[in-house]
Write a protein that holds these residues in place. Sequence first.
Motif, short mmCIF file in Angstrom:
data_model
loop_
_atom_site.label_atom_id
_atom_site.label_comp_id
_atom_site.label_asym_id
_atom_site.label_seq_id
_atom_site.Cartn_x
_atom_site.Cartn_y
_atom_site.Cartn_z
N MET A 286 0.88 -1.16 0.14
CA MET A 286 -0.15 -0.11 0.04
C MET A 286 0.84 1.21 -0.05
O MET A 286 1.99 1.30 0.76
N ARG A 287 0.18 2.35 -0.81
CA ARG A 287 1.24 3.24 -1.02
C ARG A 287 0.43 4.63 -0.20
O ARG A 287 -0.66 4.54 -0.38
N PRO B 92 7.82 -5.23 5.20
CA PRO B 92 8.97 -4.51 5.87
C PRO B 92 9.55 -3.35 5.42
O PRO B 92 9.92 -3.18 4.09
N GLY B 93 9.34 -2.13 5.97
CA GLY B 93 9.85 -0.97 5.66
C GLY B 93 9.03 -0.26 4.72
O GLY B 93 9.36 0.75 4.19
N ALA B 94 8.15 -0.81 4.41
CA ALA B 94 7.19 -0.31 3.30
C ALA B 94 6.07 0.73 3.88
O ALA B 94 5.98 0.83 4.86
N PRO B 95 5.61 1.83 2.94
CA PRO B 95 4.62 2.74 3.55
C PRO B 95 3.64 1.80 4.06
O PRO B 95 3.21 0.69 3.73
N SER C 211 16.21 7.68 10.76
CA SER C 211 15.57 8.68 10.39
C SER C 211 14.09 8.41 10.51
O SER C 211 13.58 7.24 10.50
N LYS C 212 13.37 9.42 10.84
CA LYS C 212 11.89 9.08 10.89
C LYS C 212 11.19 9.16 9.61
O LYS C 212 9.75 8.64 9.41
N TYR C 213 11.75 9.53 8.78
CA TYR C 213 11.37 9.64 7.28
C TYR C 213 11.46 8.25 6.34
O TYR C 213 11.45 8.04 5.07
N TYR C 214 12.04 6.97 7.35
CA TYR C 214 12.61 5.75 6.71
C TYR C 214 11.55 5.05 5.85
O TYR C 214 12.00 4.35 5.06
N ARG C 215 10.17 5.26 6.04
CA ARG C 215 9.36 4.56 5.31
C ARG C 215 8.39 5.27 4.62
O ARG C 215 7.22 4.90 4.47
N LEU D 52 9.22 -7.10 15.16
CA LEU D 52 9.27 -6.15 14.25
C LEU D 52 8.97 -6.72 13.06
O LEU D 52 9.82 -7.59 12.70
N ASN D 53 7.95 -6.39 12.11
CA ASN D 53 7.65 -6.88 10.99
C ASN D 53 7.40 -8.34 10.71
O ASN D 53 7.47 -9.17 9.76
#
Lengths: 155, 757
Positions: free
Chosen positions: B1-2, B275-278, B485-489, B246-247
Amino acid sequence: MINFHVNGRAVQFDGDPDTRLLWALRDTLQLTGTKYGCGIGSCGSCTVHVNGKAKRSCITPVSSMAGKSVTTIEGLAGTDGKLHPVQQAWLEHDVPQCGYCQPGLIMTTVDFLQKHPEPTNEIINTNIDNLCRCGTYVRVRKAIHRAAELSAREK
Amino acid sequence: MRIKSQASNLREPDLSRRRFIIAGATLSGSFLVGLPLLGLADAEKASEGSSRIGYFINILENGDVIIGNHQPEIGQGLRTTLPMLVAEELDIEWERVRIESMPLGIVKTADGYTWKYGPQGVGGSTGLTNNWTHMREVGATGRLMLMQAAAQLWNVPLEQCTTRPGQVICEAAGKSASYGELVRLASALPLPESSPALKTMDDYRIVGKAHDNLEVRDIITGKTKFGSDIQMPGMRYAVILRSPVLNGTVAGFDDTATKAVKGVLDVFPIEGPAPGAPYFILAHGVAVVADSTWAAIQGRKALKVEWTQSPNREDSSEKFWKENLEMLSGKGQIVHDQGDFPTALAASSKVIRHTYEVPFVSHAPLEPQNCYAWVQKDKAHVIAPTQSPSGASRSANAVTGIERDNIEVEMSRSGGAFGRRLTTDYVAEACIISQKTGWPIQLVWTRDDDMRNDFYRPGGTHELVAGLDDQGKVTAWSQRLASGSKYYRRPDMPDEDLWKPELYPDDFPKAMVDNFRLEYFHNFIGLPRGSWRGPAHVVNAFVIQSFLDEIAHETGQDPLALRLELLDRVEQQPYSSHGGPVMTPGRLSRLLKFVAGRIDYGRKRPEGRGVGIATHFTFGGYAAHAIEVSVSSEGNLTIERIVAAIDCGFAVNPNAVEAQLQGGTIDGLSTALELEITVRDGQVVQKNFNNYPLMKIKSVPSLFETHVMNYDDTPTGVGEIPVPPAAPALTNAIFNTTGVRIRRLPIADQLRKKMRS
């Protein structure tokens, strides 16, 4: 079937007797003023009075309530709407921020002042351990002192 | 999902001039949100008039005025402060004000969705500033329409009409009428094309004066409904057993024992993101639906789930901190480079270098996440404690496929938020469960759900380097940060932009030091990250304000004098990130000098006592702290006195600002004292307040002063501004007392260990 009183009203609970008093109050009796915060008796948001004494309802099985009398935040003010001195002090000092922990703090303070009618800061520090995530403690302290004053005046 | 970033889906449509006026957007670009929007203007305006002027103002016959609130209330007091703005300009007595909650208002246009009432959502301390002009215009426009109605009624020129609280008067004609008498006429008038002029500071009767929270009585009598208090006919309760690792994903589960629990109605898996996806929801898990919260929790306890091997199963805090140090020994991404840092450093007389560690922390609002949702065939109703009602709407749409027009989103009061409720994963979960079962659902998160499924403030390792000339003046400065970073995903986020939410180049000391470099290293830990009150400012203020004290100490300078010397180097600096367009260092100096004065900074203190100071600029606002501590020979720390000051430009409600200054200071100290989230074997270790011990009243000194210091007539944000300087003021005080420098948060038992060794 467990028979007890809540805010002066006779209630019967016929669900799982292991149910914590908190959930019986909230889900069954729709008394949602008593809050869930931790479920382990640590934060104090769920504090009610059982036979006049503060009790953390999230760890108290409803089975232990048989024949007892519970007061929640909804039952603290007079039926005429007159606030309890602790509520009055909270109002005067505009204590709440988000407000979620405040019913528990107020119920805790009511019991605390019965035991310590003239509390010092030290006595407050050793007896009040409720958590407030917003950090209203500065005003809580002032309000406790004010509530002690108001309570003394009422006597 | 994006998903798209928070702000991108909602934008103002390209309105024609006619629509522009009807929409009530003023030339200044702000919404006249008292006014109906688009086609709704005609449809909603009954010819005989009503008690309502636009969406926000409802004037009752008895003179009471109900003012709509369209913003989330998370404890910051916005539901009192915004109505103050309307009441001021509308010209009514504050005692007549009542408030009502407004839902999310979005309207579909050819260009996508736009706001019906104006932007809704709180974050970045913008709740007041975003609505400052717009809410006053709502009030002023309402007042103008009431005067127009009176002028028409009395057949006098508008210019002869004015108001006094709750009344329009015309002295020339000897007439007066209450707002209640005029509102039906006023509400049927055409809307003004633009807002009348707004009052200036000298005319304020309500704004700028301390007002108590309008809802305090309901809160202290238990009447206030938070999200978790929502109860609806036919509603069921749900909990989710989420992957502890996690994940992790669900390989299979046995619900025999769960279904044997009386009251359990349904059990089914919930799918999470890769994992790591939006994401819309964060974790994979199994939902348990029951007729009571207790039954749902008991049913979940009885559940046996087999989890798949997660790629993060070996994640650990130990590994994270070790990797950070390894990264810092190499070369990272230079994200800001001004002057010639390497040459200046090489030419300096003295180089000071220290490394600091700031941990992951959890938001831990006292009301855990929760959401009421009822998803029916082609419509949905959501009530949630959220900072982002539009995010809730997007999440509900994404997981149910129901058009956003048909999703009603209401905001309950939030039992705290601190940035956690910018994310609406719990809304998505509740919608999925309601859609699957067809029932109205109250999704309950227990405390351990909340603590182990958070979007934590990123932890990081910072290396600070300063070069000084032979006068002890700082000539070169660098900060090298390895963090998650909090922007990681975020969707479509290039790796080279990951540093952006963690380092703010325009912060101190950019303008003060000619040779200034920032370097970033990203650690791809699996722990989810998000915005935590004051985000990176809290982290960077600790690091920078600690390092300044270290420089002062190692060069024999006074920490206050060193700060003032640096801050005095420039009058103003451009500030391109949130909180700009400029930062005025003199406003920090003013606060620093003030708090230092109040605490009698220069006074010699007895053995075991000391003071620390710190200051920081956050999102447009300025704050400073001076803290006095005592430390016993055993290393037991007592905070003896706190002096906190904020310059938020102009304090609209000084009472609410004071509350935030008290609470924000305590948040900063509480977090610095004991709080840390750690990971072992891919699992969050902390589960509840017994091992995530928030500060209690006993640690808050009775000597606690707050000073709200106005600067001009323009309010800045407030909620996050007091947090950043609190922790470094504390650790600087600890150093001043003991000589022990805290370079790793939380302080926990470091002091006791060091003092005893």
